[in-house]
Each structure stands twice: as structure tokens, then as C-alpha cells.
Design an enzyme around this catalytic site. Structure first.
Site, short mmCIF file in Angstrom:
data_model
loop_
_atom_site.label_atom_id
_atom_site.label_comp_id
_atom_site.label_asym_id
_atom_site.label_seq_id
_atom_site.Cartn_x
_atom_site.Cartn_y
_atom_site.Cartn_z
N GLU A 44 0.84 -1.21 0.00
CA GLU A 44 0.00 0.00 0.00
C GLU A 44 0.87 1.25 0.00
O GLU A 44 1.80 1.37 0.80
CB GLU A 44 -0.89 -0.02 1.25
N LYS A 133 -10.20 -3.31 8.28
CA LYS A 133 -8.98 -2.80 8.91
C LYS A 133 -9.36 -2.25 10.28
O LYS A 133 -10.06 -1.24 10.37
CB LYS A 133 -8.39 -1.72 8.00
N GLY A 163 0.69 0.19 15.42
CA GLY A 163 1.45 -0.30 16.56
C GLY A 163 1.79 -1.77 16.51
O GLY A 163 2.22 -2.34 17.52
#
Length: 214
Positions: A44, A133, A163
Site C-alpha cells: 500500500e 482494517k 502499533g
């Protein structure tokens, strides 16, 4: 093969999405090659990167037969058309805009909208999302994901993003994560292609230590 079938195959091979926020057109191909060499098949380029459509076009032209390439931070229907025009097949967003999801699905592209609640998750799936997502993962937890998985369709794939590092993937996988989107722990501006490749290999090895359902 349809783009959705390509996604299923790529996801089964490696359920990790490389997020190249800040990448430039001049460096995107060598970095993409390093990722593919490490086993990645989903890449991406966020639209808030420098000249992102050019980066997507270059990487899709060079490596589109070996990895699915697309855009992140897709916020408008017009962005979907631009990504498709550049040869991109992934449309990833931080939010769950049903118009963007529907526009993506209408083109036969892969839609991964960002969700944070069951309400958003179900609305995104109804609009045609390919997978979900969970973003930002730092604001959620494996416990939250486990609760979502109890009510979402078994076929719905949820990817925590934000994270994620090699050492904290297992609790998410145990809670039902199908894979992950990887940002600054994998790539950040200034890293060389070799450094990104080394980090990518570490992630691939880490997820390979745990069983997952694609």
C-alpha cells in the site's frame, strides 16, 4: 483471475500489508522488490505520500504480476478512480465511507476500510468491503477484537493496523486477527531497501511461527 481472487491468493500466501507512508516514486520499486523478496504480496502507498499515484503506477508496472499494489488513506470516490487508472488494485482507508467502499467494489477492486466498532464493521461489509482494517489498533485490544469476532461473519477478515510489531502479533492472532497492516515498524522514510527487506523478513518469520486463518 479477478482482483478479489488475486487478493485471496496473496493473503493466503502472506497476510501482511506493507504500508509505505512517505515513500517516493524514485525509491518505491527497490523497496517493493525488497518486500516481495521477503515474502510480501500486498503493498500500500498512502495517498498522503509524495506523488502517490506515480509511485503506485511505477510499482504496479514493475511488480504487479508478483504482488497486489494499491493505495491507502483513500477518502474520496475520485481517489478510487485515480488508483484504478494507475493500475492499483487495493483501496485501503482509515475510515468506513460507504460511497468509497461501493465505488471500489463496483470496479472489482479490493476494499479494506477502517473500522473501530461493530456498527462500522457491519456497515462496511454491507457496502461491499473485502476485509476490515481495525484502526487504530492502539485504541483497541485483542479483547475488543475477540468480542467483534463473536458477532461478525466467520468469513470476515479483520486486520489490526497501528502499533503492530513482530513481538505483539500473537495475542491478536489468538483473538481472531486474520493478518495485519504494518506501518512504521516496517517502513519509514529514510530506510534503505535493504533495511526494509530485513524488517519484512522478521515480520514474515514472526507470523510464520503462529497459525492463522486466511
Amino acid at each position: 483471475m479477478s482482483h478479489l481472487a488475486q487478493f485471496d491468493a496473496a493473503f493466503a500466501a502472506c497476510p501482511l500489508i506493507a504500508i509505505l507512508r512517505g515513500v517516493t516514486p524514485d525509491e518505491v520499486v527497490p523497496i517493493g522488490e525488497a518486500l516481495i523478496g521477503a515474502g510480501f504480496a500486498l503493498i500500500e502507498v498512502p495517498l498522503n505520500s509524495p506523488d502517490p499515484i506515480e509511485s503506485i503506477a511505477r510499482l504496479a508496472a514493475e511488480a504487479g504480476d508478483r504482488a497486489m499494489v494499491g493505495a491507502g488513506t483513500v477518502l474520496r470516490e475520485a481517489d478510487v478512480a485515480a488508483v484504478a487508472g494507475a493500475g492499483g488494485t487495493l483501496v485501503i482507508s482509515p475510515n468506513a465511507n460507504p460511497l468509497v467502499i461501493a465505488a471500489t467494489a463496483a470496479r472489482g477492486l479490493v476494499s479494506l476500510p477502517g473500522i473501530a466498532t461493530p456498527t462500522e464493521a457491519f456497515a462496511a461489509l454491507d457496502a461491499g468491503a473485502t476485509a476490515l482494517k481495525l484502526f487504530p489498533a492502539e485504541a483497541a485490544s485483542p479483547t475488543v477484537l475477540r468480542a467483534m469476532r463473536a458477532v461478525l461473519p466467520k468469513s470476515a477478515r479483520v486486520l489490526p493496523v497501528g502499533g503492530i510489531e513482530p513481538g505483539n502479533m500473537k495475542p491478536w492472532l489468538d483473538a481472531g486477527a486474520a493478518g495485519f497492516g504494518l506501518g512504521s515498524a516496517l517502513y519509514r522514510p529514510g530506510l534503505s531497501a535493504a533495511e526494509v527487506g530485513d524488517r519484512a523478513a522478521t515480520f514474515v518469520a514472526a507470523i510464520g511461527e503462529h497459525s492463522y486463518v486466511a
